[in-house]
Design an enzyme around this catalytic site. Structure first.
Site, PDB file in Angstrom:
ATOM      1  N   LYS A 126       1.569  14.087   0.271  1.00  0.00           N
ATOM      2  CA  LYS A 126       2.040  12.694   0.211  1.00  0.00           C
ATOM      3  C   LYS A 126       0.888  11.811  -0.220  1.00  0.00           C
ATOM      4  O   LYS A 126      -0.274  12.146  -0.010  1.00  0.00           O
ATOM      5  CB  LYS A 126       2.516  12.239   1.593  1.00  0.00           C
ATOM      6  CG  LYS A 126       3.433  11.048   1.557  1.00  0.00           C
ATOM      7  CD  LYS A 126       4.857  11.480   1.338  1.00  0.00           C
ATOM      8  CE  LYS A 126       5.801  10.320   1.189  1.00  0.00           C
ATOM      9  NZ  LYS A 126       7.197  10.769   1.271  1.00  0.00           N
ATOM     10  N   ASP A 166       8.633   7.005  -3.685  1.00  0.00           N
ATOM     11  CA  ASP A 166       8.872   6.764  -2.262  1.00  0.00           C
ATOM     12  C   ASP A 166       9.038   5.238  -2.185  1.00  0.00           C
ATOM     13  O   ASP A 166       9.249   4.587  -3.223  1.00  0.00           O
ATOM     14  CB  ASP A 166       7.694   7.268  -1.405  1.00  0.00           C
ATOM     15  CG  ASP A 166       8.063   7.405   0.070  1.00  0.00           C
ATOM     16  OD1 ASP A 166       8.642   8.431   0.443  1.00  0.00           O
ATOM     17  OD2 ASP A 166       7.796   6.470   0.862  1.00  0.00           O
TER      18      ASP A 166
END
Ligand code: GLU
Length: 444
Positions: A126, A166
């Site tokens: 991430k 995201d």
């Protein structure tokens, strides 16, 4: 002290001031207790949990860019490559002022299990930045994205680490980042997913997280004797996940009555108008006040409040820790049947426990929102074979993946005598594959 407690203590001591990371690790390890206890000696010797909770590596870097007034701005960029035992690191890039290392680590940790649950060969990673795309011009967003990628491109690649969108990173940002990667590396490869259709993106990727959430919710409802028809649904958020969750819920015959953004929420007694919501959020990038102003059946409320509306199904699709214990109590009091997480860790640990104790069906984000990353993996497959599949083909595979995820976690919960506990089921099913791969690959 038990192995789980020892590792939890160690994670907190080694990573102070990362509360979201502690919360994510606690949620996973607590529910893995039966598996860990059954294999304690082996896992201790392998230091499996210590290895699992320590990222392979993490990058933190300066992102300087010039705003429209000629002023230099400086943001911080992050990429955490958490675990690549089952495939290249895979996970999104969050652009939001709240981003810090602890948040990226919690998201990266969750991503390991989520990606494993998809059944596809993707590891967990991430990244992101504290840059806020809100209120910035297209040129400013491009300047930021180019600077961000100038550094990030050193660490990623189609077989190494494949970032995606995201919160705050949509098609526009992915496009600017892809352009910069290609310019610096002179390589045309599927290094990012969520790309535009004209340059290697996959049909149905935009819809995938929201659609996948509904495919899993529908299966969970069906296996517990309910259907979606005429169910009243409360959704929080109004970004990509919320928009396509609303659309699919309506296609399945349910009525979605709320959406929210960072300043307020809308109750629409006639059901949310998806075309209008898309116009306000995707085209104008405006506030929900504009939705309410254009729609007579909609009321706009300042602040929080979505979970006070009576509903059968609650789908938190905004951000972490947005559904609190008091909200869970309200949902239970209002007769809510199911909660499925479209966002990552939107429900606090106490709220999750309360919902489960009160027999509300609860699908955790790492299973329920896995449709986005699963379709990213399908985008990677298409890029590798230099072909593109039809919408129906991708959507069909997405549906199969989500139905499979539900049955895998349902089975895992049953195997450990925890029938109906989908949190435990998801963590166990996700963990088993990663643990096996880590042990098979030796100490690395
Ligand atoms: N950000 C999404 C997630 O939380 C998608 C990640 C991806 O497509 O790689 O899973």
């Amino acid at each position: 002290m038990s192995y789980v407690d020892e590792v939890l203590e160690r994670v907190i001591a080694k990573n102070p001031a990362e509360p979201e990371f502690h919360q994510a690790v606690k949620e996973v390890l607590e529910s893995l207790r039966p598996v860990i206890e059954a294999n304690e000696e082996k896992y201790r010797k392998e230091a499996l949990l210590e290895r699992l909770t320590e990222p392979d590596r993490q990058f933190k870097f300066r992102v300087p860019w010039v705003d429209d007034k000629g002023q230099v701005q400086v943001n911080t960029g992050y990429r955490v490559q958490f675990n690549n035992s089952i495939g290249p690191y895979k996970g999104g890039l969050r652009l939001h002022p709240s981003v810090n290392l602890g948040i990226i680590k919690f998201l990266g940790f969750e991503q390991i299990f989520k990606n494993s649950l998809t059944g596809l060969p993707i590891g967990g990673g991430k990244g992101g930045s504290d840059f806020d795309p809100k209120g910035k011009s297209d040129r400013e967003v491009m300047a930021f994205c180019q600077s961000f990628m100038t550094e990030l491109c050193k660490y990623i690649g189609a077989d190494t680490d494949v970032p995606a969108g995201d919160i705050g990173t949509g098609a526009r940002e992915i496009g600017y980042m892809f352009g910069q990667y290609k310019k610096i590396k002179s390589v045309y490869e599927g290094v990012l997913t969520g790309k535009g259709l004209s340059y290697g993106g996959s049909l149905a990727r935009t819809e995938a997280t929201g659609y996948g959430l509904l495919y899993l919710t529908e299966e969970m409802m069906k296996c517990n004797g309910y259907d979606m028809k005429d169910k009243v649904v409360c959704i929080s958020g109004s970004g990509n996940v919320a928009i396509y969750a609303t659309q699919k819920a309506q296609q399945l015959g349910a009525k979605v009555v709320t959406v929210s953004d960072s300043t307020g929420w809308v109750y629409d007694s006639e059901g949310i108008d998806v075309a209008l919501l898309k116009e306000v959020k995707e085209v104008k990038r405006a506030r929900l006040t504009e939705y309410a102003a254009a729609r007579p059946s909609a009321e706009y409320h300042e602040g929080r409040g979505v979970w006070s509306v009576k509903c059968d199904i609650a789908l938190p699709c905004a951000t972490q820790n947005e559904l609190l214990l008091e909200d869970a109590k309200q949902l239970v009091a209002n007769g809510c049947i199911a909660v499925a997480e479209g966002a990552n860790m939107p429900t606090t640990l106490e709220a999750t426990e309360y919902l489960q104790q009160n027999k509300v069906l609860f699908a955790p984000g790492k299973a329920a929102n896995a449709g986005g990353v699963a379709t990213s993996a399908l985008e990677m497959s298409q890029n590798s074979e230099r072909l593109s599949w039809t919408f129906e083909e991708v959507d069909g595979k997405l549906k199969d993946i989500m139905v499979n995820i539900f049955h895998n976690l349902d089975d895992a919960a049953k195997r450990y005598g925890k029938e109906g506990d989908y949190v435990t089921g998801a963590n166990i099913a996700g963990f088993e594959k990663v643990a096996e791969a880590m042990i098979a690959q030796g100490v690395c």
